[in-house]
Design a protein around this motif. Structure first.
Motif, short mmCIF file in Angstrom:
data_model
loop_
_atom_site.label_atom_id
_atom_site.label_comp_id
_atom_site.label_asym_id
_atom_site.label_seq_id
_atom_site.Cartn_x
_atom_site.Cartn_y
_atom_site.Cartn_z
N THR A 150 0.83 -1.21 0.00
CA THR A 150 0.00 0.00 0.00
C THR A 150 0.86 1.25 0.00
OG1 THR A 150 -1.78 -1.14 1.18
CG2 THR A 150 -1.79 1.27 1.24
N ALA A 151 1.91 1.25 0.84
CA ALA A 151 2.81 2.40 0.89
C ALA A 151 3.49 2.62 -0.46
CB ALA A 151 3.86 2.19 1.98
N LYS A 152 3.91 1.55 -1.11
CA LYS A 152 4.52 1.66 -2.44
C LYS A 152 3.54 2.29 -3.43
CE LYS A 152 6.52 -1.87 -4.25
NZ LYS A 152 6.76 -3.29 -4.61
N ARG A 153 2.29 1.84 -3.36
CA ARG A 153 1.28 2.37 -4.29
C ARG A 153 1.02 3.85 -4.02
NH1 ARG A 153 -0.32 0.35 -9.16
NH2 ARG A 153 -1.95 1.77 -9.87
N MET A 154 1.00 4.23 -2.76
CA MET A 154 0.76 5.64 -2.42
C MET A 154 1.90 6.53 -2.89
SD MET A 154 -0.94 5.17 1.38
CE MET A 154 -0.99 6.91 1.73
N VAL A 155 3.14 6.06 -2.76
CA VAL A 155 4.28 6.81 -3.26
C VAL A 155 4.19 6.95 -4.78
CG1 VAL A 155 6.79 6.77 -3.58
CG2 VAL A 155 5.80 6.20 -1.35
N TYR A 156 3.81 5.86 -5.43
CA TYR A 156 3.64 5.86 -6.89
C TYR A 156 2.60 6.92 -7.30
CZ TYR A 156 2.30 3.95 -11.48
OH TYR A 156 1.99 3.78 -12.80
N HIS A 157 1.48 6.95 -6.60
CA HIS A 157 0.43 7.92 -6.89
C HIS A 157 0.91 9.35 -6.64
CE1 HIS A 157 -3.04 4.79 -6.30
NE2 HIS A 157 -2.45 4.70 -7.47
N ALA A 158 1.66 9.53 -5.54
CA ALA A 158 2.15 10.87 -5.21
C ALA A 158 3.07 11.40 -6.30
CB ALA A 158 2.88 10.84 -3.87
N VAL A 159 3.96 10.55 -6.81
CA VAL A 159 4.85 10.96 -7.89
C VAL A 159 4.04 11.26 -9.15
CG1 VAL A 159 6.73 10.21 -9.40
CG2 VAL A 159 6.81 9.70 -6.96
N TRP A 160 3.10 10.40 -9.46
CA TRP A 160 2.25 10.59 -10.65
C TRP A 160 1.51 11.92 -10.57
CZ3 TRP A 160 -2.64 7.08 -11.57
CH2 TRP A 160 -3.28 7.48 -12.75
#
Length: 449
Positions: free
Chosen positions: A317-327
């Motif tokens: 989940t944390a990985k996905r949230m970081v991915y979204h934040a960068v996007w």
């Protein structure tokens, strides 16, 4: 320091220039065959490159309002969308009939154009030393696609941002001029923005700190009139900001401005996490239960699903949230335009089907470097505020940035940061000018020495 009459006298001309630029860009879109077809709605046989289903989620409640008197979907008052943008579309449908779509594109340009002169006023009044650089700031915003990249799309993001900055500018003028007229305009614009997007339910807290900070900028002690203006503004903004939640309490028995949070947590965070863990079939089963449920029951099911997935897979989940934040933080606004002409790409599609980095990714590199610089300069500006102990202003900024940070956990791209970006660019440019001035001053001292 009171705002000069010259500053307000320039407003109509600045607004006219901004509107002219947006109209020209819209006409450029119309001049292209692919641009013209991109302006059609998904139900007219063409899947819009900008999230077609999102567009229809505004159009359907507007059409139903004219038929039934209620902003509804699937036979019930709409829990997903606030009523502001559907009300705007319904007005266009009522006034212009079958030509409503063209009228909506044109009329929203008049609202979009408010952002630029209102942002100029904000910069001049909050940071007078940066007033000589407002042309740079506005040019940057236009080049980044603020306003321009959204002229050919029927979504609420740009309208919300423009109304929000109009409200902020009027709030500044209300305190600086001790004006009830600007106070009413402040409440009106912020109130309208709160009906367009469900982001301002708690904005009254940030509004309080901002207005008090402005009051103390010119006086050691707040006058009784300024206190009354602040009290009225905060109370009115609190009520209007909560209006979408009261509407849903009446119709659905739940005090929430929208079901978007639970939808996004379930579909765009928890869902991709399950898929990444090889449980796509399990997610598909959950999707069926989402579609079968409605209203409060659907919100509860989606929240339970999302919380369960987050607890089970915190690292993924944390990985996905970081991915979204960068996007969301780095995707250029121009993607929404370039994609119409098959020249764009979304930052969430970095890899090709065979796992290789797509060559198109390098088109966005200049924008990524610019945004990286903006964010660094913005952080330096916040550090400067900390050193100067501008606590009230920092509290106001924190309130604004919390809404921005909350949007980063859901990957929807550049439009998620649209309402915060002008402020970030403002601070970044002013901080850059301060650094240059300090460097020049140090160079002059060294030369003299």
């Amino acid at each position: 320091m009171l705002p000069t009459n010259k500053s307000l006298e320039r407003f109509p001309k600045q607004y006219a220039y901004s509107l002219f630029i947006l109209v020209i860009f819209f006409l450029i879109l119309l001049a292209s065959p692919r641009g013209r077809v991109s302006l059609s709605l998904p139900d007219q046989g063409y899947q819009h490159p900008w999230n077609g289903s999102d567009i229809m989620s505004y159009v359907e409640p507007a059409e139903n309002f004219l038929e039934t008197g209620t902003f509804s979907r699937q036979g019930r008052p709409d829990l997903h969308r606030t009523v502001g943008y559907p009300a705007f579309l319904a007005g266009m449908m009522f006034l212009f009939g079958e030509h409503w779509q063209g009228a909506a594109y044109i009329f929203q340009l008049f609202i979009f154009a408010l952002l630029f002169p209102c942002n100029m006023l904000l910069v001049k009044e909050l940071y007078p030393e940066g007033s000589g650089r407002v042309t740079w700031i506005i040019t940057l915003l236009l080049c980044l696609g603020i306003g321009t990249a959204y002229t050919g799309i029927l979504l609420s993001d740009q309208m919300f941002a423009s109304l929000f900055y109009a409200g902020l500018a009027c709030g500044v003028l209300a305190i600086k001029r001790k004006s009830w007229s600007f106070t009413l305009l402040h409440v009106l614009f912020i109130g309208c923005a709160a009906q367009v997007r469900p982001t301002l339910g708690l904005f009254f807290i940030a509004d309080f700190f901002l207005l008090v900070h402005l009051g103390y900028c010119d006086e050691q002690k707040l006058s009784s009139k300024v206190k009354r203006i602040i009290a009225f503004s905060v109370i009115a903004v609190a009520i209007l900001g909560s209006a979408p939640s009261f509407r849903n309490l009446i119709h659905h028995g739940v005090f929430t401005p929208t079901s978007i949070l639970s939808d996004n947590l379930a579909r765009y965070l928890a869902g991709p996490v399950l898929i990444a863990k090889g449980k796509g079939k399990e997610y598909q089963e959950e999707l069926k239960s989402f579609k079968e449920a409605q209203g409060v029951e659907k919100i509860a099911i989606q929240k339970d699903f999302a919380s369960t997935v987050i607890r089970q897979y915190p690292f993924e989940t944390a990985k996905r949230m970081v991915y979204h934040a960068v996007w969301n933080s780095f995707e250029p606004h121009w993607q929404y335009v370039l994609r119409v002409f098959n020249n764009g790409f979304y930052l969430n599609k970095i890899l090709t089907s065979d796992g290789k980095i797509t060559p198109k990714i390098y088109k966005g590199a200049p924008f990524w470097m610019m945004y990286g610089a903006f964010y660094i300069l913005f952080l330096l500006a916040l550090v400067r505020c900390l050193k100067k102990k501008e606590w009230l202003f920092l509290c106001a900024l924190t309130g604004l940035l919390l809404a921005f940070c909350a949007s980063l956990i859901i990957g929807q791209g550049a439009r998620m940061r649209l309402f915060a970006e002008p402020l970030i660019v403002d601070f970044a440019v002013i901080e850059f000018m301060r650094i240059l001035a300090a460097h020049k001053q140090q160079t002059d001292v060294n030369l003299i020495g």
